[in-house]
Motif scaffolding. Structure first.
Motif, PDB file in Angstrom:
ATOM      1  N   HIS A   1    -116.200 -26.447-132.944  1.00 55.51           N
ATOM      2  CA  HIS A   1    -115.510 -27.587-133.549  1.00 55.51           C
ATOM      3  C   HIS A   1    -114.285 -27.929-132.708  1.00 55.51           C
ATOM      4  O   HIS A   1    -113.546 -27.039-132.265  1.00 55.51           O
ATOM      5  N   HIS A   2    -114.073 -29.224-132.456  1.00 57.91           N
ATOM      6  CA  HIS A   2    -112.936 -29.681-131.657  1.00 57.91           C
ATOM      7  C   HIS A   2    -111.979 -30.474-132.542  1.00 57.91           C
ATOM      8  O   HIS A   2    -112.402 -31.343-133.311  1.00 57.91           O
ATOM      9  N   VAL A   3    -110.694 -30.157-132.427  1.00 57.01           N
ATOM     10  CA  VAL A   3    -109.666 -30.834-133.212  1.00 57.01           C
ATOM     11  C   VAL A   3    -108.682 -31.495-132.251  1.00 57.01           C
ATOM     12  O   VAL A   3    -108.123 -30.831-131.373  1.00 57.01           O
ATOM     13  N   LYS A   4    -108.479 -32.783-132.414  1.00 51.01           N
ATOM     14  CA  LYS A   4    -107.500 -33.510-131.616  1.00 51.01           C
ATOM     15  C   LYS A   4    -106.329 -33.880-132.514  1.00 51.01           C
ATOM     16  O   LYS A   4    -106.480 -34.607-133.485  1.00 51.01           O
ATOM     17  N   LEU A   5    -105.174 -33.317-132.193  1.00 50.97           N
ATOM     18  CA  LEU A   5    -103.979 -33.562-132.996  1.00 50.97           C
ATOM     19  C   LEU A   5    -103.286 -34.838-132.529  1.00 50.97           C
ATOM     20  O   LEU A   5    -103.219 -35.127-131.330  1.00 50.97           O
ATOM     21  N   LYS A   6    -102.773 -35.568-133.481  1.00 52.75           N
ATOM     22  CA  LYS A   6    -102.012 -36.763-133.170  1.00 52.75           C
ATOM     23  C   LYS A   6    -100.535 -36.401-133.000  1.00 52.75           C
ATOM     24  O   LYS A   6     -99.990 -35.612-133.771  1.00 52.75           O
ATOM     25  N   ARG A   7     -99.926 -36.970-131.981  1.00 55.29           N
ATOM     26  CA  ARG A   7     -98.518 -36.702-131.744  1.00 55.29           C
ATOM     27  C   ARG A   7     -97.694 -37.346-132.859  1.00 55.29           C
ATOM     28  O   ARG A   7     -97.900 -38.515-133.202  1.00 55.29           O
ATOM     29  N   GLY A   8     -96.800 -36.573-133.433  1.00 52.75           N
ATOM     30  CA  GLY A   8     -95.920 -37.106-134.459  1.00 52.75           C
ATOM     31  C   GLY A   8     -94.707 -37.771-133.837  1.00 52.75           C
ATOM     32  O   GLY A   8     -94.213 -37.357-132.781  1.00 52.75           O
TER      33      GLY A   8
END
Length: 571
Positions: free
Chosen positions: A233-240
């Protein structure tokens, strides 16, 4: 004679009567019945009298024969207790028996073998098959094996018994889990589960709540269904991002914001209430004549605010001083140069000098009035045990120091800082070129005419030509061939000597970094770490007119007879 016989007969009759009476009394006492009452701890013990079971404790009142009685009290979990009682006719005997804990053996087996075992919550060091001596009574037994269902049952061990417990451990389906993240290095946590994430970890098939987070990014929480086999599973975090508010005094100060975004350092001029990535942010404020202020803070999604106040400098340009040293004497003579602006580089020069750009030095700083002399450097070397090149001629202590590496120059500045309590260092390239130009944008501080160089420095000129006949030299004569004493030539507009010639001077930067994205505030273009070579400026006794221009750059990795030291002292 007859009388004698009669007397003996009477005595015998009396004795026989006594014996008869005694026997009658004994028979009355011991051939009758008595009562017996047995209680036990724990209750439920079996009571036998002379081998015959008579009841379960508490027994109530039991009628038994008077006389010697063997009373056995036994319980499946405990050691038996034997009571030898002497009872008389009519006695009522009450006895409370505390049964001691017994012991037995557990034989622990599993299918398949090598299962871990817990007995009453305590994990055994041994795997199955194994045997264990335990107290008699009930015991909770758990067995497990990787990717097998755990089995738990309670079994009662009787005293002096070997109890075999054999569990079938059925397959518990598992899958592997690997989570990749963007950016890399994010923290992966299981929520509401006693698990520590590691790549390719094995997990029981089912759904797991997970949290992926990293400083500066918005965390993600989700539920992931682990299935049989390999789960990727791949998770791409959004920059806050959060809003940054900066107030500064004086109000016309220049504000720069620096942060890291996607692994790259970003520097931007501050705009009112700008949005910046969540995480570490550095704000830098500068204004001419004021001390530059740096402030590091963390910005959250709710934003952050900071107020900066820049203190004005009181140091006067042109003021000269020499700091006293703890070990005695004074450091090099220093001159305060003013804050200011200049155009660094030369668009008409070599590739390394392009593009020319405007640089603002908002703070005054002190620069050594001349190059560091042999005498000043030897004082440091003697105090620290540092080595000095055998090639150095020590005859005249006022001659400029040479044969020093960048590391030698750096360490000398660090020693002066420790000795004086003030920050000494090598100049950055912008600082060096600023003081060399001294307000001029010409090739030299005095203009563009190379023929005037012999008034300002010891360079490759006609004096050198008389020794090195095939050299191209400047058509003037400074009277020196090699490195000479410092301060022999005219000072520039800042009151500094020997910026051109004599010995070149080490600067902070690695090699010759490009100018295209270089800072415009006097900071070094790079951090000067892990370099194979370092820059030097100003040319030397063997340099041509082109090589001593204010914009000229060069680099080296070793010491020589034409490289020395000039220092900056922060105010």
């Amino acid at each position: 004679m007859n009388n004698l016989i009669a007397r003996i007969d009477r005595r015998l009759l009396v004795m026989a009567g006594v014996v008869a009476i005694l026997m009658a009394y004994w028979a009355y006492q011991w051939l009758g019945t008595a009562t017996l009452e047995i209680t036990s701890e724990p209750t439920g013990a079996i009571v036998t009298v002379d081998g015959r079971q008579r009841g379960i404790a508490p027994t109530g009142s039991l009628t038994v024969d008077a006389g010697q009685q063997a009373v056995l009290v036994k319980h499946s979990h405990y050691e038996p207790v034997l009571l030898n009682l002497s009872l008389r006719r009519g006695d009522h005997e009450q006895r409370h028996v505390v049964l001691p804990i017994g012991s037995g053996t557990l034989e622990l087996l599993s299918n398949p073998r090598d299962a871990w075992v817990e007995v009453d919550g305590e994990r055994l060091a041994e795997k199955t098959p194994t045997r264990l001596q335990v107290a008699s009574g009930p015991h909770e037994i758990r067995m497990g094996l990787a990717e097998r269902h755990i089995v738990a049952e309670t079994h009662t061990v009787k005293h002096d018994e070997t109890l075999t417990v054999n569990f079938d451990l059925n397959i518990d389906p598992h899958g592997s889990l690997t989570i990749t993240t963007e950016p890399r290095g994010a923290q992966i946590e299981f929520l509401d589960a006693d698990e520590q994430y590691s790549p390719q970890m094995r997990l029981r098939i089912g759904e797991y709540p997970l949290r992926v987070s990293k400083a500066g990014y918005l965390p993600q929480e989700f539920r992931y269904q682990v299935r049989y086999g390999d789960n990727l599973h791949h998770v791409k975090l959004k920059r806050g991002f959060g809003q940054l508010k900066v107030s500064v005094q004086p109000a016309d100060s220049e504000l720069t914001v620096q942060y890291t975004l996607d692994g790259k350092v970003v520097r931007k001029s501050y705009t009112d209430a700008m949005q910046v990535p969540v995480g570490a942010v550095e704000v830098r404020a500068r204004a001419l004549g004021n001390r530059t202020v740096h402030r590091k803070l963390r910005v959250g999604v709710d934003g952050a605010s900071v107020r900066l106040v820049l203190e004005p400098f009181t140091a006067q340009a042109g003021y000269s001083f020499a700091d006293p040293l703890r070990s005695g004497g004074r450091g090099p003579m220093m001159v305060v140069v003013p804050a200011g602006e200049f155009v660094m580089g030369d668009d008409a020069g070599s590739y390394s000098e392009k593009p020319a750009r405007r640089v603002t030095l908002t703070q005054p700083f002190a620069v050594s009035a001349t190059e560091v002399t042999i005498g000043s450097y030897l004082r440091y070397a003697e105090a620290t045990g540092s080595t000095v090149s055998d090639k150095l001629d020590r005859t005249d202590p006022e001659v400029a120091m040479a044969y020093v590496t960048y590391e030698d120059a750096y360490n000398y500045a660090a020693w002066l800082s420790e000795e004086s309590g003030h920050k000494y260092r090598l100049p950055t390239e912008p600082e060096w070129e600023y003081v060399a130009r001294a307000g001029s944008q010409a090739a030299y501080a005095f203009g563009d005419d190379a023929g005037l160089l012999c008034q300002y420095g010891n360079i490759a000129d006609l004096a050198v030509k008389r020794v090195f006949r095939d050299w191209d030299v400047v058509r003037c004569d400074d009277g020196m061939v090699r490195v000479g004493p410092v301060g022999q030539f005219a000072a520039n507009a800042f009151g500094l000597h020997d910026l051109y010639g004599n010995v070149a001077e080490w600067v902070t930067e690695c090699g010759m970094p490009g100018y295209r994205n270089a800072p415009t505030d006097g900071r070094p273009t790079d951090e000067g770490v892990g370099c194979s070579s370092y820059g030097y400026r100003g040319g030397s006794w063997d340099s041509s007119g082109a090589e001593v221009r204010s914009a000229y750059r060069n680099s080296a990795s070793t010491a020589s007879d034409d490289r020395g030291i000039r220092l900056v002292r922060e105010l």
